[in-house]
Design an enzyme around this catalytic site. Structure first.
Site, PDB file in Angstrom:
ATOM      1  N   ALA A   6      35.822  44.826  37.881  1.00 12.51           N
ATOM      2  CA  ALA A   6      35.802  45.546  39.163  1.00 12.51           C
ATOM      3  C   ALA A   6      34.873  46.759  39.143  1.00 12.51           C
ATOM      4  CB  ALA A   6      37.212  45.978  39.530  1.00 12.51           C
ATOM      5  N   HIS A  27      29.497  37.530  35.044  1.00  5.33           N
ATOM      6  CA  HIS A  27      30.709  37.370  35.856  1.00  5.33           C
ATOM      7  C   HIS A  27      31.175  35.928  35.723  1.00  5.33           C
ATOM      8  CE1 HIS A  27      30.199  41.283  37.486  1.00  5.33           C
ATOM      9  NE2 HIS A  27      28.928  41.004  37.701  1.00  5.33           N
ATOM     10  N   ILE A  28      32.446  35.780  35.461  1.00 11.40           N
ATOM     11  CA  ILE A  28      33.015  34.439  35.291  1.00 11.40           C
ATOM     12  C   ILE A  28      32.936  33.680  36.617  1.00 11.40           C
ATOM     13  CG2 ILE A  28      35.170  33.205  34.787  1.00 11.40           C
ATOM     14  CD1 ILE A  28      35.863  35.721  32.975  1.00 11.40           C
ATOM     15  N   SER A  29      33.309  34.366  37.686  1.00  3.49           N
ATOM     16  CA  SER A  29      33.280  33.747  39.016  1.00  3.49           C
ATOM     17  C   SER A  29      31.923  33.996  39.670  1.00  3.49           C
ATOM     18  CB  SER A  29      34.386  34.358  39.882  1.00  3.49           C
ATOM     19  OG  SER A  29      34.132  35.740  40.110  1.00  3.49           O
ATOM     20  N   GLU A  73      24.440  41.096  32.375  1.00  3.78           N
ATOM     21  CA  GLU A  73      25.683  41.223  33.149  1.00  3.78           C
ATOM     22  C   GLU A  73      26.261  39.824  33.357  1.00  3.78           C
ATOM     23  OE1 GLU A  73      24.827  43.130  36.890  1.00  3.78           O
ATOM     24  OE2 GLU A  73      26.732  42.507  37.794  1.00  3.78           O
ATOM     25  N   PRO A  76      38.140  46.042  33.300  1.00  7.55           N
ATOM     26  CA  PRO A  76      39.561  46.003  33.632  1.00  7.55           C
ATOM     27  C   PRO A  76      40.072  44.621  34.057  1.00  7.55           C
ATOM     28  CG  PRO A  76      38.308  47.158  35.330  1.00  7.55           C
ATOM     29  CD  PRO A  76      37.394  46.962  34.162  1.00  7.55           C
ATOM     30  N   ASN A  77      41.282  44.361  33.636  1.00  6.19           N
ATOM     31  CA  ASN A  77      42.057  43.158  33.973  1.00  6.19           C
ATOM     32  C   ASN A  77      41.601  41.905  33.225  1.00  6.19           C
ATOM     33  OD1 ASN A  77      43.769  44.461  35.983  1.00  6.19           O
ATOM     34  ND2 ASN A  77      41.885  44.650  37.175  1.00  6.19           N
ATOM     35  N   ARG A 114      45.739  35.469  34.957  1.00  2.70           N
ATOM     36  CA  ARG A 114      45.409  36.070  36.238  1.00  2.70           C
ATOM     37  C   ARG A 114      44.538  35.123  37.051  1.00  2.70           C
ATOM     38  NH1 ARG A 114      40.090  39.625  36.189  1.00  2.70           N
ATOM     39  NH2 ARG A 114      40.228  40.625  38.195  1.00  2.70           N
ATOM     40  N   ARG A 120      32.241  35.229  47.045  1.00  2.00           N
ATOM     41  CA  ARG A 120      33.547  35.854  47.273  1.00  2.00           C
ATOM     42  C   ARG A 120      33.436  36.973  48.318  1.00  2.00           C
ATOM     43  NH1 ARG A 120      36.201  37.036  41.644  1.00  2.00           N
ATOM     44  NH2 ARG A 120      38.012  37.326  43.016  1.00  2.00           N
ATOM     45  N   HIS A 131      31.306  46.958  40.838  1.00  2.00           N
ATOM     46  CA  HIS A 131      31.077  47.244  42.257  1.00  2.00           C
ATOM     47  C   HIS A 131      31.259  48.714  42.607  1.00  2.00           C
ATOM     48  CE1 HIS A 131      31.508  42.952  42.057  1.00  2.00           C
ATOM     49  NE2 HIS A 131      32.787  43.031  41.723  1.00  2.00           N
ATOM     50  N   TYR A 185      39.454  32.287  37.692  1.00  4.15           N
ATOM     51  CA  TYR A 185      38.905  32.672  36.389  1.00  4.15           C
ATOM     52  C   TYR A 185      39.162  31.659  35.279  1.00  4.15           C
ATOM     53  CZ  TYR A 185      38.410  37.160  38.763  1.00  4.15           C
ATOM     54  OH  TYR A 185      38.065  38.149  39.656  1.00  4.15           O
ATOM     55  N   ASN A 208      30.687  42.308  31.028  1.00  3.76           N
ATOM     56  CA  ASN A 208      31.371  41.932  32.259  1.00  3.76           C
ATOM     57  C   ASN A 208      32.156  43.171  32.683  1.00  3.76           C
ATOM     58  OD1 ASN A 208      32.910  41.031  34.353  1.00  3.76           O
ATOM     59  ND2 ASN A 208      33.608  39.154  33.331  1.00  3.76           N
TER      60      ASN A 208
END
Ligand code: DQA
Length: 147
Positions: free
Chosen positions: A78, A101-103, A99, A11-12, A19, A108, A81, A24, A75
């Protein structure tokens, strides 16, 4: 037959580039898709690049991957988690899973430090920006290479 790798996005991620660019980056998901397709050609694999904002759709694509794909780059955004359903679907997939993740999720908020998907993933790439997808693709290509 060319090995097929599913590249799944949660999502997103359709809003990539618009965004929170400070987190990102400025590249769009279409840019990432293009870069993956270019690299896939060099690696001699094929990619199916998909994005959904819906958990069940991602589960369905993982089920499709069981029948068609040699590996999965995901990826889960959200859902990383929160989603036992995505973990369960990945547990029903036999090939390698990476897996992405861009960040750097570990730098975080604490709720991003927990990943259900990591219990299944053969590797996790976080904090490399969108280049993480390309690193994952290279690794999946070598993990699924014949011989
Ligand atoms: C993300 C990190 C997640 O915590 C977040 O919910 C995302 C994107 C990343 O690529 O850094 O949507 O997976």
């Amino acid at each position: 037959m060319t090995r097929l790798i599913h590249v799944l996005n949660g999502p997103n991620l359709n809003l990539l580039g618009q965004r929170q660019p400070e987190v990102y980056g400025n590249e769009t998901l279409a840019d990432v898709e293009r870069a993956c397709a270019d690299l896939a050609r060099d690696l001699g694999v094929e990619t199916r690049f998909l994005q959904s904002n819906h958990e069940g759709q991602l589960v369905d694509w993982i089920h499709e991957a069981r029948l068609e794909a040699a590996g999965i780059v995901i990826n889960p955004a959200a859902y990383t988690h929160t989603s036992v359903a995505i973990l369960d679907a990945l547990n029903a997939f036999d090939g390698p899973v990476i897996e992405v993740h861009i960040s750097n999720v570990h730098r975080r908020e604490p709720f991003r430090h927990k990943s259900y998907v990591s219990r299944r993933a053969d590797a996790v790439i976080a904090g490399c920006g969108t280049e993480g997808y390309l690193l994952a693709l290279r690794r999946i290509a070598s993990l699924t290479a014949a011989g």
